[in-house]
Design an enzyme around this catalytic site. Structure first.
Site, PDB file in Angstrom:
ATOM      1  N   GLY A 514       4.661  10.490  -4.626  1.00 21.44           N
ATOM      2  CA  GLY A 514       3.895   9.757  -3.631  1.00 21.44           C
ATOM      3  C   GLY A 514       3.744  10.542  -2.344  1.00 21.44           C
ATOM      4  O   GLY A 514       4.428  11.546  -2.118  1.00 21.44           O
ATOM      5  N   SER A 516       4.645   9.580   0.502  1.00 22.29           N
ATOM      6  CA  SER A 516       5.766   9.344   1.413  1.00 22.29           C
ATOM      7  C   SER A 516       7.109   9.472   0.701  1.00 22.29           C
ATOM      8  O   SER A 516       8.144   9.157   1.286  1.00 22.29           O
ATOM      9  CB  SER A 516       5.651   7.942   2.029  1.00 22.29           C
ATOM     10  OG  SER A 516       5.701   6.946   1.026  1.00 22.29           O
ATOM     11  N   ASP A 635      -4.252   2.755   3.250  1.00 18.38           N
ATOM     12  CA  ASP A 635      -4.196   3.458   1.964  1.00 18.38           C
ATOM     13  C   ASP A 635      -4.598   2.507   0.832  1.00 18.38           C
ATOM     14  O   ASP A 635      -3.936   2.418  -0.199  1.00 18.38           O
ATOM     15  CB  ASP A 635      -2.791   4.021   1.730  1.00 18.38           C
ATOM     16  CG  ASP A 635      -2.753   4.982   0.538  1.00 18.38           C
ATOM     17  OD1 ASP A 635      -3.802   5.573   0.220  1.00 18.38           O
ATOM     18  OD2 ASP A 635      -1.687   5.125  -0.070  1.00 18.38           O
TER      19      ASP A 635
END
Length: 882
Positions: A514, A516, A635
């Protein structure tokens, strides 16, 4: 031999007698008897032609009584017509109209049902004298417009009248009080105005009266209390004022009463509730009712559903005593968003399947093991998450002269009150204190400015991704080992627990990398499946996981992915633990690989797709409209929409959530302590930290659900723009058939479901408006998806007034009016940029859009429709000619 022949003959005669009796019974019931009236046959053929019915349902060479779908006869005469659900020919779909003049020749017609069959136009006046035998008239969802004919009151035999979900205007005719045989009168979800006529009290046989979702005003007529047989009364979603009449207590047979979302005020009379012994459902939410909740409420023997949320009820619940008849699995009470205070009675906890007491001012303690069936957030309770602030609670109790427990904290001991000082001395003291206080404030403010400037001048380089916007932990740049925001955010797992759960973070358990952190699937020792996000601070932003935790500490909503716990033992490696979503994300679930012998792919059905769209809109609506300041997801794409085992949506990818830029509701201190860093640009170079950007991205998700085209929401490259340029011209409010050219071919949909697909496509296009200010707010996107047929079946072209009611239907009224006006006022030249970037889309077809579980409580504000819902599209094309 003779005996055998005699027996055989007797048996044959018995069989013939049975056949004859059966034939006579069929004749008596009017079945299998051909139509014997040439006038009625001619009338039916005319009706077939004017409505555009297909040969497969009404074959010309077939007999109407025996071969035509929905035609019912008795003794060779037509007594009933039901064409609800039948499909039209292409010519009939292109030219729908209220053309039923041939019904006048069906003099014995008792029932006419065309619900859901589009018949734009007005109801003719001749219904009352040419259809004198009519008992059931069902015109629901037919796009009928104009006023309700006064002459309908003369249809003396009418037993059921359904006119809901249309665009009827004008007043409710007082002549409807003459329908002495009427049992059901449903005029809901129209644009009726004026007051509720008191003449309706003359309907002695009526059991259901529904006038909801209109623009009716004035008080509730006290005369309604004289309708002794009334069982269902619904006047919700109007603009009714005044108090609830005591006379309604005389409706002893009433089962359901719905006055929600009006402007009713005053107390709820005890006398009304004591006598409504049959009442099972009482809905009064979204009004201005005040005073104490009547004690009779708790002793109503059959009450199972109560919603009095969003009012001004006040007082304590300490005298709560629940009648045992309403306890159990079906008792659901909603008392949220009121002004209730005092301690929570222990007797209330175990007596309901669900009870919502949120957004009140209750104080005291609550046992942890007693709150599975009760919602208590935004109160003043001790040791309960998501409560009001100390200042809010203290002010509420102080204004009423009540004692507040200060969230269980020990009250400071009070010093003796000094004797009063001379008046002049007190004045000098006040002046001195004011001067010193002012100087002190200036000094503190200067120090804060210096501190902020120092922080802003430090390096702002991010190792991965873009800079943050939004509140972030201040102070030292190094991460705290035990941040305060971790309190109440799930379990604190050990590193060894999570290491075992994920198989040592093995590659086989890696879900994805991902933006993050890396996501791993795992399983706790108890067998509970989990997902672990591993944040390596050498590779990812240091503040991202703290911002995500801060979001979970402030926002509690079922549409956000559940956070189960965390581990912060290691300085440079932080772990977040989420609930496992069995169906992964939308990007992986829209088409799933199967083991069957067919094509190997299983496509999500339309009902599930619509459910997913509504769930995602609910989550985004929470961030945009229920948080202060509004939060932007930033997002929104198919991979951010997670799905549990029942395909319920949980929004993920929350590390990028930020407060909306330029929000005026943020406190001065919050703005000073915020890191001043540029946000990530959107496709057009504009900031992505706006709710309008989320709406644009969500529009692409909706197109993925409609078309089955994966990857559209993930990118904004030239290929995506080219695909949008090709696809959007096929979305037109004036031609449903166009959308069939872009619908996912794997979808199995009938005519009704196609209308829902068409509606979602229209909503998607409104989200993709090139001007951010013209995109609809997420709360209206949600309402459009919850009511898709209202998007494509509402016809407000003849309603030129600006509707200002903020009831449930104001969103549809404004949605329709804004687009219709833009059509009638002319359109700019084709070729306007359509998209979030400079490489816009050219529109070649005429396009447009139309425009009710969360409860809104501000229903008295009056705004112009463009303020309620800005025009979602600039109409840029001339009408497509078929």
């Amino acid at each position: 031999m003779k005996f055998s022949q005699a027996l055989s003959q007797t048996a044959m005669e018995a069989v013939l007698e049975v056949i004859l009796v059966f034939f006579l019974i069929q004749c008596a019931l009017g079945q299998e008897v051909p139509l014997n009236s040439s006038v009625e046959r001619s009338a039916l053929l005319d009706l077939r032609s004017s409505l555009g019915l297909r040969t497969v349902n009404w074959p010309i060479k077939g007999d109407p009584c025996t071969n035509w779908t929905g035609v019912h006869c008795q003794n060779g005469r037509v007594v009933g017509i039901n064409i609800s659900g039948l499909k039209r020919t292409r010519l009939g779909r292109m030219n729908p109209r209220f053309s039923v003049d041939s019904l006048a020749n069906l003099t014995l017609l008792q029932s006419f049902n065309v619900s859901g069959f589009l018949l734009p136009g007005s109801i003719p006046d001749w219904f009352n004298y040419r259809l004198s035998s009519l008992q059931v008239l069902d015109l629901r969802s037919c796009l009928v417009s104009g006023p309700v004919p006064v002459s309908l009151g003369n249809m003396s035999r009418l037993n059921e009248l359904y006119l809901s979900d249309n665009n009827l205007t004008g007043n409710v005719p007082a002549t409807l009080g003459q329908l002495m045989e009427i049992a059901v009168l449903d005029l809901s979800r129209n644009s009726l105005t004026g007051s509720v006529p008191s003449s309706l009290s003359l309907l002695g046989n009526i059991s259901r009266l529904d006038l909801s979702s209109n623009y009716l005003s004035g008080p509730v007529p006290i005369e309604l209390g004289s309708i002794s047989g009334l069982q269902f009364l619904n006047l919700s979603d109007n603009s009714l004022i005044g108090s609830i009449p005591v006379q309604l207590g005389e409706l002893s047979r009433l089962i359901e009463l719905d006055f929600s979302r009006n402007s009713l005020e005053g107390p709820l009379p005890d006398a009304v509730l004591y006598t409504l012994v049959q009442l099972q459902i009482l809905l009064l939410s979204g009004n201005k009712l005040d005073g104490a909740i009547p004690g009779a409420m708790w002793s109503m023997p059959n009450l199972h559903l109560l919603d009095v949320s969003g009012n001004r009820f006040t007082g304590v619940l300490s005298n709560f005593s629940l009648n045992s008849n309403i306890t159990g699995a079906y008792a659901v009470f909603n008392l949220s968003n009121n002004l209730l205070y005092g301690t929570l009675p222990t007797s209330i906890l175990g007596n309901f399947s669900l009870i919502d007491l949120s957004s009140n001012y209750l104080q005291g303690k609550v046992l942890d093991n007693s709150r599975n069936n009760i919602t208590l957030h935004r109160n003043c309770l001790q040791v309960v998450r998501n409560q009001r602030s100390l200042e809010d609670c203290s002010l509420f109790y102080a204004e009423r002269g009540l004692s507040f427990d200060n969230f269980g904290a020990q009250q400071p001991t009070q010093t003796p009150v000094p004797p009063p000082e001379p008046k002049k001395r007190r004045q000098w003291i006040y002046i001195l204190v004011g001067l010193l206080g002012g100087l002190g404030f200036i000094v503190v403010l200067a120090l804060l400015m210096v501190l902020v400037l120092r922080k802003c001048n430090k390096g702002r380089v991010n190792q991965r991704g873009t800079a943050n916007v939004g509140p972030v932990p201040g102070g030292n740049s190094s991460l705290p080992k035990d941040p305060a925001i971790l309190s109440g955010l799930g379990e604190s797992f050990t590193y060894e627990q999570l290491l075992r759960a994920t198989g040592g973070f093995s590659e086989i358990n890696l879900i994805k990398h991902g933006h993050s952190g890396d996501l791993y699937r795992g399983s706790l020792e108890s067998g509970i499946p989990i997902v672990v996000k591993k944040v390596d601070l050498h590779s990812f932003k240091k503040e991202s996981h703290l911002l995500e935790l801060e979001l979970f500490s402030k926002v509690l909503h079922s549409r956000l992915v559940p956070l189960m716990g965390h581990n912060f033992d290691h300085e440079n490696e932080k772990l977040l633990v989420y609930k496992y979503m069995p169906h992964g994300d939308l990007a992986n679930s829209l088409f799933r690989v199967t083991t069957s012998d067919d094509d190997g792919l299983q496509s999500l059905d339309w009902i599930t797709r619509l459910k997913i769209a509504i769930g995602a809109a609910e989550g985004l609506s929470c961030l945009h409209h229920e948080c202060n300041p509004p939060l932007v997801h930033r997002d929104v794409q198919a991979s951010s929409i997670l799905l549990d085992d029942k395909f319920e949506v949980r929004l993920g990818s929350l590390s990028e959530v930020r407060a909306q830029e330029g929000d005026s509701h943020q406190s001065l201190l919050t703005r000073y302590l915020r890191k001043r860093q540029p946000s990530e640009p959107g496709p057009s170079g504009l900031s992505s930290a706006t709710c309008a950007y989320d709406a644009y991205c969500f529009g692409k998700v909706l197109l993925e659900l409609v078309t089955g085209k994966l990857g559209i929401s993930r990118t904004n490259d030239a290929g995506t723009k080219e695909w949008l340029d090709h696809t959007l011209p096929y979305i037109s409010i004036y031609d449903k058939e166009l959308v069939t050219k872009i619908v996912d071919p794997s979808l199995m949909i009938d005519e009704d479901l196609l209308e829902e697909v068409w509606a979602m496509a229209i909503v998607a296009r409104s989200c993709l408006n090139p001007k951010p200010s013209k995109r609809p707010p997420m709360k209206y996107i949600l309402k459009a998806l919850e009511n898709p047929l209202k998007v494509v079946r509402q016809d407000s072209s003849n309603s030129s007034r600006l509707r200002t009611s903020s009831s449930r239907r104001s969103w549809t009224a404004s949605f329709f009016d804004s687009w219709r006006r833009s059509l009638s006022e002319g359109a700019p030249a084709p070729g306007h940029a359509y998209g979030e970037g400079t490489n816009g889309l050219r529109q070649t077809g005429r396009v447009g859009s139309h425009g009710s579980h969360r409860i809104e409580h501000s229903f008295s504000a009056k705004r112009l429709s463009n303020e309620i819902f800005p025009e979602p599209l600039e109409m840029q094309d001339v009408e497509r000619q078929d």
